[in-house]
Design a protein around this motif. Sequence first.
Motif, PDB file in Angstrom:
ATOM      1  N   LEU A  89      -5.116  13.063  -1.975  1.00 21.68           N
ATOM      2  CA  LEU A  89      -4.795  11.830  -2.715  1.00 21.68           C
ATOM      3  C   LEU A  89      -3.522  11.914  -3.555  1.00 21.68           C
ATOM      4  N   GLY A  90      -2.606  12.745  -3.107  1.00 19.61           N
ATOM      5  CA  GLY A  90      -1.275  12.760  -3.713  1.00 19.61           C
ATOM      6  C   GLY A  90      -0.402  11.746  -2.986  1.00 19.61           C
ATOM      7  N   LYS A  91       0.430  10.996  -3.728  1.00 22.54           N
ATOM      8  CA  LYS A  91       1.310  10.017  -3.082  1.00 22.54           C
ATOM      9  C   LYS A  91       2.397  10.730  -2.293  1.00 22.54           C
ATOM     10  N   THR A  92       2.721  10.173  -1.118  1.00 26.36           N
ATOM     11  CA  THR A  92       3.737  10.784  -0.250  1.00 26.36           C
ATOM     12  C   THR A  92       5.138  10.260  -0.516  1.00 26.36           C
ATOM     13  N   GLY A  93       5.255   9.157  -1.220  1.00 28.77           N
ATOM     14  CA  GLY A  93       6.561   8.537  -1.424  1.00 28.77           C
ATOM     15  C   GLY A  93       6.816   7.403  -0.446  1.00 28.77           C
TER      16      GLY A  93
ATOM     17  N   ALA B 188       0.820  -1.210   0.000  1.00 23.97           N
ATOM     18  CA  ALA B 188       0.000   0.000   0.000  1.00 23.97           C
ATOM     19  C   ALA B 188       0.851   1.256   0.000  1.00 23.97           C
ATOM     20  N   ALA B 189       0.483   2.183  -0.852  1.00 27.34           N
ATOM     21  CA  ALA B 189       1.107   3.497  -0.871  1.00 27.34           C
ATOM     22  C   ALA B 189       0.420   4.375   0.160  1.00 27.34           C
ATOM     23  N   VAL B 190       1.147   5.357   0.664  1.00 27.47           N
ATOM     24  CA  VAL B 190       0.582   6.322   1.608  1.00 27.47           C
ATOM     25  C   VAL B 190       0.251   7.585   0.822  1.00 27.47           C
ATOM     26  N   TYR B 191      -0.958   8.119   1.084  1.00 27.09           N
ATOM     27  CA  TYR B 191      -1.456   9.283   0.356  1.00 27.09           C
ATOM     28  C   TYR B 191      -1.705  10.444   1.295  1.00 27.09           C
TER      29      TYR B 191
ATOM     30  N   GLN C 258      -1.749  11.610   6.397  1.00 28.69           N
ATOM     31  CA  GLN C 258      -1.248  10.327   5.892  1.00 28.69           C
ATOM     32  C   GLN C 258      -2.388   9.322   5.893  1.00 28.69           C
ATOM     33  N   TYR C 259      -2.683   8.766   4.713  1.00 26.09           N
ATOM     34  CA  TYR C 259      -3.799   7.841   4.548  1.00 26.09           C
ATOM     35  C   TYR C 259      -3.372   6.654   3.689  1.00 26.09           C
ATOM     36  N   ILE C 260      -3.963   5.475   3.984  1.00 28.42           N
ATOM     37  CA  ILE C 260      -3.796   4.320   3.102  1.00 28.42           C
ATOM     38  C   ILE C 260      -5.181   3.839   2.695  1.00 28.42           C
ATOM     39  N   SER C 261      -5.252   3.300   1.521  1.00 25.27           N
ATOM     40  CA  SER C 261      -6.524   2.794   1.005  1.00 25.27           C
ATOM     41  C   SER C 261      -6.988   1.598   1.832  1.00 25.27           C
TER      42      SER C 261
END
Length: 174
Positions: A12-16, A5-8, A45-48
């Motif tokens: 909803l921009g990706k944080t890296g 999972a990417a962190v957003y 900081q959010y994850i789907s």
Amino acid sequence: MKNAAAVYTQSLGKTGTSYKKGKKVYAYAYAILDGEKYYKLGTDQYISASSADGRYITVMHNSAVYSKNLKKTTSSVAAGKKILTFGRTTIKNKKYYQTGYNSFISASNIDGTTQILKKNAYVYKKSKGKAVRYKNSVLKQNSQQQTYGSAVSIKGKKYYIIGVGKYVAKSDFK
């Protein structure tokens, strides 16, 4: 995590930052961002949620896969297959299971509908394109049976699916 999972950010921009499958993360809230559920991990900081939780279920009736606006996709799921789902939702007054990002299948193909038999009924299986009796299985009159999805046609006769590869004539139900 069920999947990587990417962190957003909230926009909803990706944080890296990302997490590998199997990593435990702790969320303290959830939010709906752009119509999807996300877990809040920290400040912006959010994850789907679809990456974090889910459960495996068995599909009982061949199922088309739909997008969030109920357009059929080119994908389908075969009866008997176990798939990972991420919760149940209602779209246009019908229940669906989410199977991925913007991917849904009808809940009636998984949960089934309880119906009552109006007479004793044989159980059938499909063999060489026709329905043949399944062992010596007989279901009793007035018993309740789970049926999955809409009736299917075998050699011009309608049957309800009652299990993977098992059918009962539609005319046997009330």
